[in-house]
Design a protein around this motif. Structure first.
Motif, mmCIF file in Angstrom:
data_model
loop_
_atom_site.group_PDB
_atom_site.id
_atom_site.type_symbol
_atom_site.label_atom_id
_atom_site.label_comp_id
_atom_site.label_asym_id
_atom_site.label_seq_id
_atom_site.Cartn_x
_atom_site.Cartn_y
_atom_site.Cartn_z
ATOM 1 N N UNK B 58 0.829 -1.214 0.000
ATOM 2 C CA UNK B 58 0.000 0.000 0.000
ATOM 3 C C UNK B 58 0.861 1.260 0.000
ATOM 4 N N UNK B 59 1.947 1.244 0.765
ATOM 5 C CA UNK B 59 2.835 2.411 0.761
ATOM 6 C C UNK B 59 3.415 2.632 -0.626
ATOM 7 N N UNK B 60 3.780 1.538 -1.292
ATOM 8 C CA UNK B 60 4.319 1.665 -2.641
ATOM 9 C C UNK B 60 3.251 2.217 -3.595
ATOM 10 N N UNK B 61 1.994 1.753 -3.445
ATOM 11 C CA UNK B 61 0.897 2.258 -4.284
ATOM 12 C C UNK B 61 0.694 3.756 -4.073
ATOM 13 N N UNK B 62 0.792 4.199 -2.812
ATOM 14 C CA UNK B 62 0.609 5.629 -2.510
ATOM 15 C C UNK B 62 1.721 6.459 -3.117
ATOM 16 N N UNK B 63 2.959 6.019 -2.876
ATOM 17 C CA UNK B 63 4.114 6.798 -3.329
ATOM 18 C C UNK B 63 4.141 6.894 -4.853
ATOM 19 N N UNK B 64 3.717 5.809 -5.521
ATOM 20 C CA UNK B 64 3.895 5.760 -6.968
ATOM 21 C C UNK B 64 2.687 6.245 -7.746
ATOM 22 N N UNK B 65 1.481 6.184 -7.149
ATOM 23 C CA UNK B 65 0.298 6.557 -7.931
ATOM 24 C C UNK B 65 -0.729 7.402 -7.177
ATOM 25 N N UNK B 66 -1.075 6.982 -5.951
ATOM 26 C CA UNK B 66 -2.289 7.541 -5.342
ATOM 27 C C UNK B 66 -2.107 8.931 -4.744
ATOM 28 N N UNK B 67 -0.899 9.223 -4.250
ATOM 29 C CA UNK B 67 -0.689 10.525 -3.612
ATOM 30 C C UNK B 67 0.424 11.282 -4.310
ATOM 31 N N UNK B 68 0.250 12.585 -4.436
ATOM 32 C CA UNK B 68 1.330 13.457 -4.893
ATOM 33 C C UNK B 68 2.015 13.955 -3.621
ATOM 34 N N UNK B 69 3.123 13.301 -3.265
ATOM 35 C CA UNK B 69 3.709 13.551 -1.938
ATOM 36 C C UNK B 69 4.335 14.945 -1.803
ATOM 37 N N UNK B 70 4.406 15.689 -2.895
ATOM 38 C CA UNK B 70 4.875 17.075 -2.791
ATOM 39 C C UNK B 70 3.830 17.928 -2.070
ATOM 40 N N UNK B 71 2.560 17.691 -2.386
ATOM 41 C CA UNK B 71 1.502 18.536 -1.801
ATOM 42 C C UNK B 71 0.501 17.749 -0.954
ATOM 43 N N UNK B 72 0.623 16.421 -0.939
ATOM 44 C CA UNK B 72 -0.382 15.629 -0.219
ATOM 45 C C UNK B 72 0.254 14.698 0.816
ATOM 46 N N UNK B 73 -0.479 14.474 1.898
ATOM 47 C CA UNK B 73 -0.119 13.455 2.885
ATOM 48 C C UNK B 73 -1.012 12.247 2.663
ATOM 49 N N UNK B 74 -0.495 11.056 3.010
ATOM 50 C CA UNK B 74 -1.384 9.893 2.956
ATOM 51 C C UNK B 74 -1.292 9.107 4.252
ATOM 52 N N UNK B 75 -2.357 8.361 4.500
ATOM 53 C CA UNK B 75 -2.424 7.552 5.709
ATOM 54 C C UNK B 75 -3.011 6.206 5.327
ATOM 55 N N UNK B 76 -2.360 5.127 5.774
ATOM 56 C CA UNK B 76 -2.819 3.768 5.450
ATOM 57 C C UNK B 76 -3.359 3.125 6.723
ATOM 58 N N UNK B 77 -4.609 2.673 6.706
ATOM 59 C CA UNK B 77 -5.176 1.936 7.841
ATOM 60 C C UNK B 77 -5.578 0.554 7.364
ATOM 61 N N UNK B 78 -4.929 -0.469 7.896
ATOM 62 C CA UNK B 78 -5.339 -1.840 7.571
ATOM 63 C C UNK B 78 -6.503 -2.180 8.491
ATOM 64 N N UNK B 79 -7.621 -2.619 7.884
ATOM 65 C CA UNK B 79 -8.849 -2.864 8.670
ATOM 66 C C UNK B 79 -8.953 -4.358 9.040
#
Lengths: 79, 79
Positions: B58-79
């Motif tokens: 999931x972290x790899x998915x965020x860094x590479x596609x889902x979030x623009x880490x220059x302007x966005x933060x992301x948070x991963x919660x495994x349910x």
């Protein structure tokens, strides 16, 4: 007072954007992801400090603007 | 295994979409809302049942596609 509104598609509603993300992750080589569904989140700051009134305001905002209740569910969490 | 990824704009990054929502709520007569910031949420279903491996995926998915880490933060919660 702060609140977070999460709007997600109802079960059974087609999510082409989620499907596109699945495809993009696969082509990027990110394996192990079975499905993705995209939703929206709204971080709201409220003028009032009364939780009951805040909840009423937020539900009204969701019903009238933020969620399409035919195809979407919403959830309000006062933080 | 399921997870929820929440992507929000970093503090200080202008959010014209949020501003438009504030204006729309005001014109609809929904009072008491001081500010709105919009983000995205992704509900992900994972093939693997290993939480550590899932988190890495999931972290790899965020860094590479889902979030623009220059302007966005992301948070991963495994349910």
């Amino acid at each position: 007072m702060k609140a977070r509104i999460t709007v997600t598609l109802k079960d059974g509603v087609l999510d082409p954007q989620g499907k596109a993300i699945e495809g993009a992750l696969r082509s990027l080589g990110v394996d192990g992801i079975a499905s993705v569904r995209q939703g929206k989140v709204f971080d709201v700051e409220l003028a009032s400090a009364d939780p009951e009134r805040a909840k009423a305001t937020l539900n009204s905002a969701c019903e009238r603007l933020l969620a399409n209740t035919v195809i979407e569910d919403y959830r309000v969490d006062v933080i």
